[in-house]
Design a protein around this motif. Structure first.
Motif, mmCIF file in Angstrom:
data_model
loop_
_atom_site.group_PDB
_atom_site.id
_atom_site.type_symbol
_atom_site.label_atom_id
_atom_site.label_comp_id
_atom_site.label_asym_id
_atom_site.label_seq_id
_atom_site.Cartn_x
_atom_site.Cartn_y
_atom_site.Cartn_z
ATOM 1 N N GLU A 129 -56.364 74.639 -55.936
ATOM 2 C CA GLU A 129 -54.987 74.221 -56.192
ATOM 3 C C GLU A 129 -54.394 73.465 -55.009
ATOM 4 N N GLN A 130 -54.739 73.874 -53.803
ATOM 5 C CA GLN A 130 -54.258 73.158 -52.621
ATOM 6 C C GLN A 130 -54.854 71.749 -52.550
ATOM 7 N N MET A 131 -56.126 71.625 -52.907
ATOM 8 C CA MET A 131 -56.744 70.299 -52.949
ATOM 9 C C MET A 131 -56.035 69.411 -53.970
ATOM 10 N N ARG A 132 -55.772 69.960 -55.136
ATOM 11 C CA ARG A 132 -55.077 69.184 -56.165
ATOM 12 C C ARG A 132 -53.721 68.711 -55.677
ATOM 13 N N SER A 133 -53.015 69.579 -54.982
ATOM 14 C CA SER A 133 -51.709 69.225 -54.452
ATOM 15 C C SER A 133 -51.815 68.095 -53.434
ATOM 16 N N GLU A 134 -52.814 68.170 -52.566
ATOM 17 C CA GLU A 134 -53.020 67.130 -51.548
ATOM 18 C C GLU A 134 -53.209 65.755 -52.191
ATOM 19 N N ILE A 135 -53.975 65.721 -53.261
ATOM 20 C CA ILE A 135 -54.263 64.460 -53.939
ATOM 21 C C ILE A 135 -53.067 63.995 -54.757
ATOM 22 N N ALA A 136 -52.486 64.907 -55.533
ATOM 23 C CA ALA A 136 -51.391 64.541 -56.441
ATOM 24 C C ALA A 136 -50.154 64.079 -55.675
ATOM 25 N N LEU A 137 -49.809 64.770 -54.592
ATOM 26 C CA LEU A 137 -48.622 64.382 -53.829
ATOM 27 C C LEU A 137 -48.798 63.001 -53.206
ATOM 28 N N THR A 138 -49.996 62.702 -52.754
ATOM 29 C CA THR A 138 -50.238 61.385 -52.171
ATOM 30 C C THR A 138 -50.205 60.303 -53.235
ATOM 31 N N ASN A 139 -50.813 60.564 -54.386
ATOM 32 C CA ASN A 139 -50.710 59.604 -55.488
ATOM 33 C C ASN A 139 -49.250 59.315 -55.825
ATOM 34 N N GLN A 140 -48.449 60.386 -55.867
ATOM 35 C CA GLN A 140 -47.039 60.221 -56.204
ATOM 36 C C GLN A 140 -46.311 59.403 -55.141
ATOM 37 N N ASN A 141 -46.575 59.671 -53.875
ATOM 38 C CA ASN A 141 -45.909 58.920 -52.819
ATOM 39 C C ASN A 141 -46.341 57.457 -52.800
ATOM 40 N N ILE A 142 -47.582 57.201 -53.148
ATOM 41 C CA ILE A 142 -48.036 55.813 -53.269
ATOM 42 C C ILE A 142 -47.281 55.122 -54.404
ATOM 43 N N ARG A 143 -47.129 55.792 -55.536
ATOM 44 C CA ARG A 143 -46.397 55.198 -56.663
ATOM 45 C C ARG A 143 -44.950 54.899 -56.288
ATOM 46 N N ILE A 144 -44.327 55.829 -55.562
ATOM 47 C CA ILE A 144 -42.940 55.610 -55.130
ATOM 48 C C ILE A 144 -42.867 54.408 -54.198
ATOM 49 N N ALA A 145 -43.795 54.328 -53.256
ATOM 50 C CA ALA A 145 -43.797 53.219 -52.302
ATOM 51 C C ALA A 145 -43.988 51.881 -53.001
ATOM 52 N N ALA A 164 -59.611 44.397 -46.893
ATOM 53 C CA ALA A 164 -59.761 45.757 -46.360
ATOM 54 C C ALA A 164 -59.099 46.745 -47.303
ATOM 55 N N THR A 165 -59.531 47.989 -47.201
ATOM 56 C CA THR A 165 -58.930 49.082 -47.952
ATOM 57 C C THR A 165 -58.253 50.022 -46.968
ATOM 58 N N PHE A 166 -56.995 50.386 -47.276
ATOM 59 C CA PHE A 166 -56.212 51.259 -46.413
ATOM 60 C C PHE A 166 -56.067 52.621 -47.076
ATOM 61 N N PHE A 167 -56.710 53.625 -46.494
ATOM 62 C CA PHE A 167 -56.622 54.989 -47.003
ATOM 63 C C PHE A 167 -55.428 55.669 -46.346
ATOM 64 N N MET A 168 -54.366 55.836 -47.112
ATOM 65 C CA MET A 168 -53.090 56.278 -46.555
ATOM 66 C C MET A 168 -52.882 57.777 -46.710
ATOM 67 N N VAL A 169 -52.212 58.351 -45.700
ATOM 68 C CA VAL A 169 -51.887 59.771 -45.695
ATOM 69 C C VAL A 169 -50.512 59.954 -46.339
ATOM 70 N N GLY A 170 -50.433 60.870 -47.285
ATOM 71 C CA GLY A 170 -49.237 61.003 -48.105
ATOM 72 C C GLY A 170 -47.948 61.262 -47.360
#
Length: 206
Positions: free
Chosen positions: A93-109, A48-54
């Motif tokens: 810019e808001q869309m970019r932030s939504e994507i980038a912040l989630t990518n970053q939180n995934i990397r941290i996790a 399965a693929t889990f689409f996570m919210v940042g």
């Protein structure tokens, strides 16, 4: 009347899928429900693929859960935006932030500064040419779905999907999420099915 007609969010170009099904889960991780879903999938050997919210990846507990999911070869962690905002109401810019912040939180996790999620699902399926372009900027593939399990509606009604929320659902399926899902998958011969690991009813029905 053909009760298949109202499915505007489902793919207009289904199949052939060779009876293959891709299970996808949105809106997690949820400490109360995601572990049960993971356990069920593991017991059956189902990927399965889990689409996570940042914003949900900002506690040690949810980060540990995301890492556990990522470490299992059955599963993949993907991006579902930071705040689950409707992208058609956001600036670029808001869309970019939504994507980038989630990518970053995934990397941290995951403890991996070089990790790059492969997939993105836009909240509410509210896409546009602008949002699709922003997603591509980040090298992500935008994932839709062929079969809407309506698990969110069944969750609201503790197992019953009320006509007040989904007026076109045939009466015989209003208390039968599994039957509804299998009927749609049979119609398409497989495909991508969308569920939500944030819902206790989904965990129970899985």
């Amino acid at each position: 009347p053909d009760w298949r007609a109202p499915f505007l969010l489902e793919s207009r170009w289904p199949g052939p899928f060779g009876l293959r099904v891709a299970l996808t889960f949105d809106d997690g991780p949820n400490l109360a429900t995601t572990p049960s879903i993971v356990e069920t999938l593991r017991a059956e050997g189902v990927p399965a693929t889990f689409f996570m919210v940042g914003y949900k990846l900002e506690t040690p507990e949810t980060r540990a859960l995301a890492l556990e999911i990522h470490a299992d070869p059955l599963f993949e962690v993907a991006n579902h935006s930071y705040s689950h905002a409707r992208f058609t109401t956001l600036t670029v810019e808001q869309m970019r932030s939504e994507i980038a912040l989630t990518n970053q939180n995934i990397r941290i996790a995951l403890g991996d500064a070089c990790h790059h999620p492969r997939f993105f699902r836009i909240p509410y399926s509210a896409s546009s040419c602008a949002s699709a372009g922003v997603v591509r900027e980040y090298g992500l593939s935008m994932v839709g779905f062929h079969v809407d399990t309506l698990d969110w509606c069944y969750a609201i009604g503790s197992g019953t999907c009320s006509p007040a929320y989904v007026s076109w659902l045939p009466p015989q399926y209003q208390s039968d999420m599994v039957g509804w899902t299998l009927t749609r998958l049979a119609l398409y011969g497989g495909g991508v099915a969308i569920l939500h690991d944030s819902q206790a009813n989904t965990a129970a029905q899985l």
